[in-house]
Design an enzyme around this catalytic site. Structure first.
Site, PDB file in Angstrom:
ATOM      1  N   TYR A 143       0.815  -1.208   0.000  1.00 41.52           N
ATOM      2  CA  TYR A 143       0.000   0.000   0.000  1.00 41.52           C
ATOM      3  C   TYR A 143       0.857   1.270   0.000  1.00 41.52           C
ATOM      4  O   TYR A 143       0.405   2.320  -0.443  1.00 41.52           O
ATOM      5  CB  TYR A 143      -0.902   0.040   1.247  1.00 41.52           C
ATOM      6  N   LYS A 194       3.075 -15.205   1.499  1.00 40.67           N
ATOM      7  CA  LYS A 194       3.360 -16.010   0.309  1.00 40.67           C
ATOM      8  C   LYS A 194       4.867 -16.253   0.267  1.00 40.67           C
ATOM      9  O   LYS A 194       5.576 -15.768  -0.636  1.00 40.67           O
ATOM     10  CB  LYS A 194       2.861 -15.288  -0.950  1.00 40.67           C
ATOM     11  N   ASP A 227      -3.055 -17.739   0.068  1.00 42.53           N
ATOM     12  CA  ASP A 227      -4.131 -18.273  -0.789  1.00 42.53           C
ATOM     13  C   ASP A 227      -4.812 -19.470  -0.119  1.00 42.53           C
ATOM     14  O   ASP A 227      -6.036 -19.602  -0.136  1.00 42.53           O
ATOM     15  CB  ASP A 227      -3.603 -18.628  -2.193  1.00 42.53           C
ATOM     16  N   ASP A 251      -6.337  -7.185   3.876  1.00 44.91           N
ATOM     17  CA  ASP A 251      -7.493  -6.543   3.248  1.00 44.91           C
ATOM     18  C   ASP A 251      -8.406  -7.618   2.648  1.00 44.91           C
ATOM     19  O   ASP A 251      -9.624  -7.600   2.857  1.00 44.91           O
ATOM     20  CB  ASP A 251      -6.999  -5.571   2.172  1.00 44.91           C
ATOM     21  N   ASP A 255     -12.166  -9.381   4.320  1.00 43.40           N
ATOM     22  CA  ASP A 255     -13.455  -9.369   3.614  1.00 43.40           C
ATOM     23  C   ASP A 255     -14.050 -10.781   3.564  1.00 43.40           C
ATOM     24  O   ASP A 255     -15.266 -10.955   3.719  1.00 43.40           O
ATOM     25  CB  ASP A 255     -13.302  -8.825   2.177  1.00 43.40           C
TER      26      ASP A 255
END
Ligand code: IPM
Ligand code: MG
Length: 363
Positions: A143, A194, A227, A251, A255
């Site tokens: 970000y 990751k 993932d 983020d 959600d």
């Protein structure tokens, strides 16, 4: 003696002002119940700030916010600012607030209220009793990493560029927040990155491992690829206690976790720094499609206020009481449209606020 606290209100765009109005009613009631004098200051953030001042967060507003005891934030953004320059967009105001106040720790609890277990897109048995805490790094990573931008190459084609970047210090401080939080819960942390494709993820994994070994041997640590974590969240979400992750993965994962609980309209968050006021905001956005119609669910905003009471205002008992009032209002069958179910009473934004205030009671 009455204590006094300064609260900064940044309602923002879309449904922000409507849900903030309900949170303020709850805040005022808490003030009466606990004999605390809340002094409220209102400021602009997001698209409304851009329209008024040409910037999504002015220096003046930021300065007042920085001196407050806690900052309540509604939501920012809307289609009318979609073409505004990137650094003037509503979201840029929010990112500036996070960055300038060094709010590196974003706590996003995903808790399934019993009354809403059937509102989830997963079957009841997978979500009933769900209680996850996502600890998201909030002031670094892709970000904010440099270099960034959109550049034109010599051949006239373009390249869009962002940088994922984490220092040891940044990983260290968010990791300690996650482990400290886990100690107050089920003492389990799953760290998501990751490491299989990103050096920043590999270093994250190494640093988290070292911190756990040195200072948190009593907390169980598991590493999970981000993932896979997303998949596990929809497969068997109750396996997790605390999920520690970076800004971008946090983020996304928050959600996903939010939807498990039935509605994005239920999820609060706290953004904390090492010192100074925290920012308390719902995880959901500004929902421009329903703005101004009294349809929005104010629960996430009110639960964010509860987090402010707990983490910035030293009022843990009041926080418990507000959270219990929200649960009781749901139990009593009051529902905004996003969580409406057969046999329940459909209420407006204000109606939901009334139902929660009823449960809070008077002095
Ligand atoms: C969130 C939001 C923000 C983010 C946006 C509005 C900048 O999606 O808080 O999750 O990406 O962090
Ligand atoms: Mg988000």
């Amino acid at each position: 003696m009455t204590t006094s606290k300064n609260i900064m209100l940044l309602a923002g765009d879309g449904i922000g002002p409507e849900i903030m109005a309900e949170a303020v009613r709850v805040l005022n009631r808490v003030g009466v119940l606990y004999d605390v004098d809340f002094t409220l200051a209102e400021g602009l953030i997001g698209g409304c700030a851009y329209d008024a001042d040409g910037t999504p967060l002015s220096d003046e507003t930021l300065a007042i916010a920085a001196k407050s005891d806690a900052i309540l934030l509604g939501a920012v953004g809307g289609p009318q600012w979609a073409k505004t320059a990137y650094d003037k967009r509503p979201e840029a105001g929010l990112l500036r607030l996070r960055k300038d106040l060094d709010l590196f720790a974003n706590l996003r609890p995903a808790q399934c209220f019993e009354a809403l277990a059937d509102a989830s897109s997963l079957k009841r048995e997978f979500v009933t009793g769900l209680n996850i805490l996502i600890v998201r790094e909030l002031s670094s990573g892709v970000y904010f990493g440099e270099p960034r931008g959109i550049e034109t190459l010599d051949d006239g084609s373009r390249v869009g560029l962002n940088t994922q970047r984490y220092t040891t210090h940044e990983i260290d401080r968010i990791t300690r927040v996650a482990f400290d939080m886990a100690r107050k819960r089920d003492s389990r942390v799953a760290s998501a990155e990751k490491a299989n494709v990103m050096e920043s993820g590999l270093m994250w994994r190494e640093d988290v491992t070292a911190i756990q070994a040195a200072d948190y041997p009593d907390v169980a640590l598991e590493h999970v690829l981000a993932d896979n974590c997303a998949m596990q969240l929809v497969k068997n979400p109750k396996q997790y206690d605390v999920i520690l992750t970076d800004n971008l993965f946090g983020d996304l994962l928050s959600d996903v976790a939010a939807m498990l609980t039935g509605s994005l309209g239920m999820l609060p968050s706290a953004s904390l720094g090492a010192s100074g006021p925290g920012v308390y905001e719902p995880v959901h956005g500004s929902a421009p499609d329903i703005a101004g119609q009294g349809l929005a669910n104010p629960s996430a905003m009110i639960l964010s206020l509860a987090m402010a009471l707990r983490y910035s205002l030293g009022m843990g008992a009041a926080a418990d009481k507000v959270e219990a009032a929200v649960a009781a209002a749901l139990q009593a069958g009051f529902r905004t449209g996003d969580i409406m179910a057969d046999g329940c009473t459909k209420v407006s934004t204000k109606g939901m606020g009334d139902a929660i205030l009823d449960q809070l009671g008077h002095t």
